[in-house]
Motif scaffolding. Structure first.
Motif, PDB file in Angstrom:
ATOM      1  N   ILE A  66      20.854  12.846  19.965  1.00 55.12           N
ATOM      2  CA  ILE A  66      22.046  12.495  20.719  1.00 55.12           C
ATOM      3  C   ILE A  66      21.677  12.222  22.173  1.00 55.12           C
ATOM      4  CG2 ILE A  66      22.613  14.934  21.178  1.00 55.12           C
ATOM      5  CD1 ILE A  66      25.600  14.067  21.032  1.00 55.12           C
ATOM      6  N   VAL A  67      22.156  11.102  22.683  1.00 54.61           N
ATOM      7  CA  VAL A  67      21.855  10.717  24.068  1.00 54.61           C
ATOM      8  C   VAL A  67      23.122  10.507  24.892  1.00 54.61           C
ATOM      9  CG1 VAL A  67      19.599   9.701  23.575  1.00 54.61           C
ATOM     10  CG2 VAL A  67      21.665   8.296  23.375  1.00 54.61           C
ATOM     11  N   GLY A  68      24.264  10.476  24.240  1.00 53.98           N
ATOM     12  CA  GLY A  68      25.499  10.258  24.979  1.00 53.98           C
ATOM     13  C   GLY A  68      26.718  10.438  24.104  1.00 53.98           C
ATOM     14  N   ILE A  69      27.866  10.310  24.718  1.00 51.99           N
ATOM     15  CA  ILE A  69      29.125  10.416  23.991  1.00 51.99           C
ATOM     16  C   ILE A  69      30.154   9.503  24.656  1.00 51.99           C
ATOM     17  CG2 ILE A  69      30.133  12.321  25.335  1.00 51.99           C
ATOM     18  CD1 ILE A  69      31.069  13.507  22.629  1.00 51.99           C
ATOM     19  N   ILE A  70      31.028   8.950  23.866  1.00 47.68           N
ATOM     20  CA  ILE A  70      32.138   8.157  24.395  1.00 47.68           C
ATOM     21  C   ILE A  70      33.427   8.820  23.940  1.00 47.68           C
ATOM     22  CG2 ILE A  70      33.328   5.934  24.359  1.00 47.68           C
ATOM     23  CD1 ILE A  70      30.626   4.603  23.880  1.00 47.68           C
ATOM     24  N   THR A  71      34.265   9.179  24.886  1.00 50.36           N
ATOM     25  CA  THR A  71      35.538   9.826  24.593  1.00 50.36           C
ATOM     26  C   THR A  71      36.680   8.882  24.932  1.00 50.36           C
ATOM     27  OG1 THR A  71      35.793  10.764  26.812  1.00 50.36           O
ATOM     28  CG2 THR A  71      34.507  12.050  25.204  1.00 50.36           C
ATOM     29  N   ASP A  72      37.886   9.284  24.545  1.00 47.19           N
ATOM     30  CA  ASP A  72      39.067   8.501  24.917  1.00 47.19           C
ATOM     31  C   ASP A  72      39.138   8.325  26.427  1.00 47.19           C
ATOM     32  OD1 ASP A  72      39.869   8.288  22.282  1.00 47.19           O
ATOM     33  OD2 ASP A  72      41.123  10.094  22.357  1.00 47.19           O
ATOM     34  N   GLY A  73      38.734   9.349  27.157  1.00 51.13           N
ATOM     35  CA  GLY A  73      38.754   9.268  28.618  1.00 51.13           C
ATOM     36  C   GLY A  73      37.782   8.232  29.148  1.00 51.13           C
ATOM     37  N   ASP A  74      36.581   8.150  28.526  1.00 49.55           N
ATOM     38  CA  ASP A  74      35.609   7.128  28.943  1.00 49.55           C
ATOM     39  C   ASP A  74      36.169   5.734  28.723  1.00 49.55           C
ATOM     40  OD1 ASP A  74      33.512   8.914  29.688  1.00 49.55           O
ATOM     41  OD2 ASP A  74      33.053   9.220  27.565  1.00 49.55           O
ATOM     42  N   VAL A  75      36.855   5.534  27.608  1.00 46.23           N
ATOM     43  CA  VAL A  75      37.440   4.219  27.301  1.00 46.23           C
ATOM     44  C   VAL A  75      38.470   3.837  28.361  1.00 46.23           C
ATOM     45  CG1 VAL A  75      38.834   2.912  25.656  1.00 46.23           C
ATOM     46  CG2 VAL A  75      37.024   4.449  24.828  1.00 46.23           C
ATOM     47  N   ARG A  76      39.314   4.779  28.744  1.00 47.07           N
ATOM     48  CA  ARG A  76      40.331   4.487  29.757  1.00 47.07           C
ATOM     49  C   ARG A  76      39.689   4.171  31.105  1.00 47.07           C
ATOM     50  NH1 ARG A  76      42.943   8.789  27.089  1.00 47.07           N
ATOM     51  NH2 ARG A  76      42.190  10.268  28.644  1.00 47.07           N
ATOM     52  N   ARG A  77      38.643   4.898  31.441  1.00 48.52           N
ATOM     53  CA  ARG A  77      37.989   4.662  32.739  1.00 48.52           C
ATOM     54  C   ARG A  77      37.263   3.318  32.801  1.00 48.52           C
ATOM     55  NH1 ARG A  77      37.320  10.262  32.265  1.00 48.52           N
ATOM     56  NH2 ARG A  77      35.349  10.051  31.112  1.00 48.52           N
ATOM     57  N   HIS A  78      36.824   2.816  31.663  1.00 43.66           N
ATOM     58  CA  HIS A  78      36.077   1.556  31.637  1.00 43.66           C
ATOM     59  C   HIS A  78      36.912   0.381  31.125  1.00 43.66           C
ATOM     60  CE1 HIS A  78      32.715   4.428  31.876  1.00 43.66           C
ATOM     61  NE2 HIS A  78      32.012   3.427  32.376  1.00 43.66           N
ATOM     62  N   MET A  79      38.220   0.567  31.076  1.00 45.39           N
ATOM     63  CA  MET A  79      39.083  -0.479  30.545  1.00 45.39           C
ATOM     64  C   MET A  79      38.963  -1.762  31.374  1.00 45.39           C
ATOM     65  SD  MET A  79      41.031  -1.171  28.065  1.00 45.39           S
ATOM     66  CE  MET A  79      41.435   0.433  27.401  1.00 45.39           C
ATOM     67  N   ARG A  80      38.617  -2.865  30.696  1.00 44.73           N
ATOM     68  CA  ARG A  80      38.516  -4.191  31.318  1.00 44.73           C
ATOM     69  C   ARG A  80      38.605  -5.239  30.207  1.00 44.73           C
ATOM     70  NH1 ARG A  80      33.143  -1.993  31.552  1.00 44.73           N
ATOM     71  NH2 ARG A  80      31.598  -3.313  30.475  1.00 44.73           N
ATOM     72  N   PRO A  81      38.829  -6.492  30.556  1.00 42.56           N
ATOM     73  CA  PRO A  81      39.044  -7.526  29.524  1.00 42.56           C
ATOM     74  C   PRO A  81      37.889  -7.671  28.536  1.00 42.56           C
ATOM     75  CG  PRO A  81      39.761  -8.331  31.657  1.00 42.56           C
ATOM     76  CD  PRO A  81      39.094  -7.026  31.908  1.00 42.56           C
ATOM     77  N   ASP A  82      36.672  -7.499  28.996  1.00 41.43           N
ATOM     78  CA  ASP A  82      35.523  -7.714  28.103  1.00 41.43           C
ATOM     79  C   ASP A  82      34.981  -6.415  27.510  1.00 41.43           C
ATOM     80  OD1 ASP A  82      34.553  -6.667  30.448  1.00 41.43           O
ATOM     81  OD2 ASP A  82      32.744  -7.915  30.485  1.00 41.43           O
ATOM     82  N   LEU A  83      35.777  -5.346  27.523  1.00 37.07           N
ATOM     83  CA  LEU A  83      35.288  -4.052  27.070  1.00 37.07           C
ATOM     84  C   LEU A  83      34.818  -4.099  25.611  1.00 37.07           C
ATOM     85  CD1 LEU A  83      34.810  -1.031  27.552  1.00 37.07           C
ATOM     86  CD2 LEU A  83      37.192  -0.624  26.864  1.00 37.07           C
ATOM     87  N   MET A  84      35.511  -4.857  24.766  1.00 33.48           N
ATOM     88  CA  MET A  84      35.174  -4.893  23.343  1.00 33.48           C
ATOM     89  C   MET A  84      33.780  -5.463  23.100  1.00 33.48           C
ATOM     90  SD  MET A  84      37.711  -3.476  21.763  1.00 33.48           S
ATOM     91  CE  MET A  84      37.748  -2.422  23.194  1.00 33.48           C
ATOM     92  N   ASP A  85      33.310  -6.305  24.019  1.00 35.15           N
ATOM     93  CA  ASP A  85      31.990  -6.917  23.849  1.00 35.15           C
ATOM     94  C   ASP A  85      30.884  -6.134  24.543  1.00 35.15           C
ATOM     95  OD1 ASP A  85      32.973  -9.086  22.355  1.00 35.15           O
ATOM     96  OD2 ASP A  85      33.614 -10.108  24.193  1.00 35.15           O
ATOM     97  N   ALA A  86      31.263  -5.137  25.339  1.00 35.00           N
ATOM     98  CA  ALA A  86      30.255  -4.330  26.041  1.00 35.00           C
ATOM     99  C   ALA A  86      29.506  -3.449  25.051  1.00 35.00           C
ATOM    100  CB  ALA A  86      30.934  -3.477  27.111  1.00 35.00           C
ATOM    101  N   LEU A  87      28.354  -2.967  25.464  1.00 30.57           N
ATOM    102  CA  LEU A  87      27.569  -2.069  24.629  1.00 30.57           C
ATOM    103  C   LEU A  87      27.883  -0.615  24.976  1.00 30.57           C
ATOM    104  CD1 LEU A  87      24.051  -3.802  24.706  1.00 30.57           C
ATOM    105  CD2 LEU A  87      25.866  -4.048  22.990  1.00 30.57           C
ATOM    106  N   VAL A  88      27.740   0.256  23.983  1.00 29.75           N
ATOM    107  CA  VAL A  88      28.014   1.675  24.211  1.00 29.75           C
ATOM    108  C   VAL A  88      27.094   2.237  25.282  1.00 29.75           C
ATOM    109  CG1 VAL A  88      28.927   2.083  21.891  1.00 29.75           C
ATOM    110  CG2 VAL A  88      26.463   2.331  22.315  1.00 29.75           C
ATOM    111  N   ASP A  89      25.910   1.629  25.431  1.00 29.31           N
ATOM    112  CA  ASP A  89      24.940   2.104  26.423  1.00 29.31           C
ATOM    113  C   ASP A  89      25.529   2.112  27.827  1.00 29.31           C
ATOM    114  OD1 ASP A  89      23.968   0.674  24.116  1.00 29.31           O
ATOM    115  OD2 ASP A  89      21.928   0.965  24.861  1.00 29.31           O
ATOM    116  N   ASP A  90      26.432   1.168  28.102  1.00 31.59           N
ATOM    117  CA  ASP A  90      26.993   1.009  29.444  1.00 31.59           C
ATOM    118  C   ASP A  90      28.268   1.816  29.662  1.00 31.59           C
ATOM    119  OD1 ASP A  90      24.969  -0.906  30.007  1.00 31.59           O
ATOM    120  OD2 ASP A  90      26.164  -2.450  28.993  1.00 31.59           O
TER     121      ASP A  90
END
Length: 331
Positions: free
Chosen positions: A255-279
């Motif tokens: 395990i190197v990271g985690i994405i939570t609902d809070g992370d999604v809200r903080r990174h909300m932008r138009p191209d979010l669906m195409d971004a990589l989990v790494d970012d």
């Protein structure tokens, strides 16, 4: 239903003052006990701990009246912290219960005065079969104190009872020295929380002492995605698994990271669906080992975390949700 009539102010005041006097008397007793342990009581206390540690049998706790009630509690505390012990009523001992006591045991006798005639047969039995006895009393020169191999002489203090009759401060001191013995024995043996759990499988305490592996969800239920995954796939995983998060792993499965609902809200932008989990992921997330206690998981979750990834050698093996702990009675 009408509200109960409030107590008169002077009655309430008297009751509170009485309670405070009782607590002050108890505090004075504990303070006197602490002073004694730093002085003349220290050496016999160490001897008592060593005698019990070396015993091949059990600790037989005995007493009468209020001392008997405290003795039952002392025996229970000893037994639950790794020192085999049980209570034998001093009067019942003369009617067959002496057969419960063996030469491998140690007797721990509680009597504030040390002069209870009902203990005579038990004292004689101890001497006849060379069963060592530890006396907890306020009078080392009493019959009980004189017969014991070790005497834990408690300081003479005034009872909280205004007539200095009802055992109050004295029983508090007996319970305190019993707790002190139990914890000193626990620490001297290196008795761990895992061992403690063996004797407490039930109730909230038992639940807190279970391991996270007892509560975690495993296999396909664990939300996982590898590095390089698109956020659209990660969000689908979060939605499908229902834990509000997804763990991100590297090529080795660590395990190197985690994405939570809070992370999604903080990174909300138009191209979010195409971004990589790494970012988007939070690196070095809080995790818990599979052999950790449930109480440790609850402590980690107190910082606004509702789900924890459970790991084994840095590899995700499960996930535990706060609701799992609540249902089990950990919280």
């Amino acid at each position: 239903m009408a509200n109960p009539k409030p107590l008169m102010q002077d009655v309430s005041h008297d009751a509170v003052q009485s309670a405070l006097r009782t607590l002050d008397a108890g505090s004075n007793g504990i303070a006197a006990l602490s002073v004694a342990l730093r002085g003349p009581l220290g050496t016999p206390f160490v001897s008592a701990v060593e005698l019990i540690r070396q015993a091949r049998g059990r600790v037989i706790v005995t007493g009468l009246g209020k001392s008997g009630h405290i003795g039952r509690k002392v025996a229970a505390t000893l037994a639950s912290t790794g020192t085999p012990a049980f209570f034998v009523h001093a009067a019942e001992a003369s009617h067959g219960d002496l057969g419960m006591i063996t030469p491998d045991d140690v007797i721990l006798a509680l009597s504030w005065s040390g002069e209870q005639p009902e203990m005579k047969n038990l004292v004689n039995y101890s001497a006849r079969f060379a069963i060592p006895m530890i006396a907890i009393t306020s009078n080392a020169e009493s019959s009980l104190g004189s017969a014991a191999q070790i005497v834990l002489e408690l300081p003479k203090v005034r009872e909280a009872c205004p007539h200095n009759l009802a055992p109050t401060t004295s029983t508090l001191m007996q319970a305190a020295i019993g707790d002190a013995l139990a914890i000193a024995l626990l620490e001297s043996r290196g008795f761990t929380a895992v061992e403690f759990a063996k004797f407490h499988p039930g109730g909230k305490l038992g639940a807190m002492l279970k391991h996270t592996s007892d509560f975690m969800h495993t296999g396909e239920a664990v939300p996982l995605k590898p590095l390089g995954t698109k956020m659209s796939e990660a969000l689908a995983e979060i939605s499908a698994k229902g834990f509000g998060c997804v763990a991100i792993t590297d090529a080795r499965g660590h395990i190197v990271g985690i994405i939570t609902d809070g992370d999604v809200r903080r990174h909300m932008r138009p191209d979010l669906m195409d971004a990589l989990v790494d970012d988007v992921m939070t690196r070095n997330p809080k995790v818990i080992a599979s052999n950790s206690l449930a109480s440790e998981a609850l402590k980690l979750m107190s910082s606004k975390i509702s789900s924890l990834i459970v790991t084994d050698a840095d590899r995700p093996v499960g996930i535990i949700h706060l609701h799992d702990l609540l249902r089990a009675g950990v919280a």
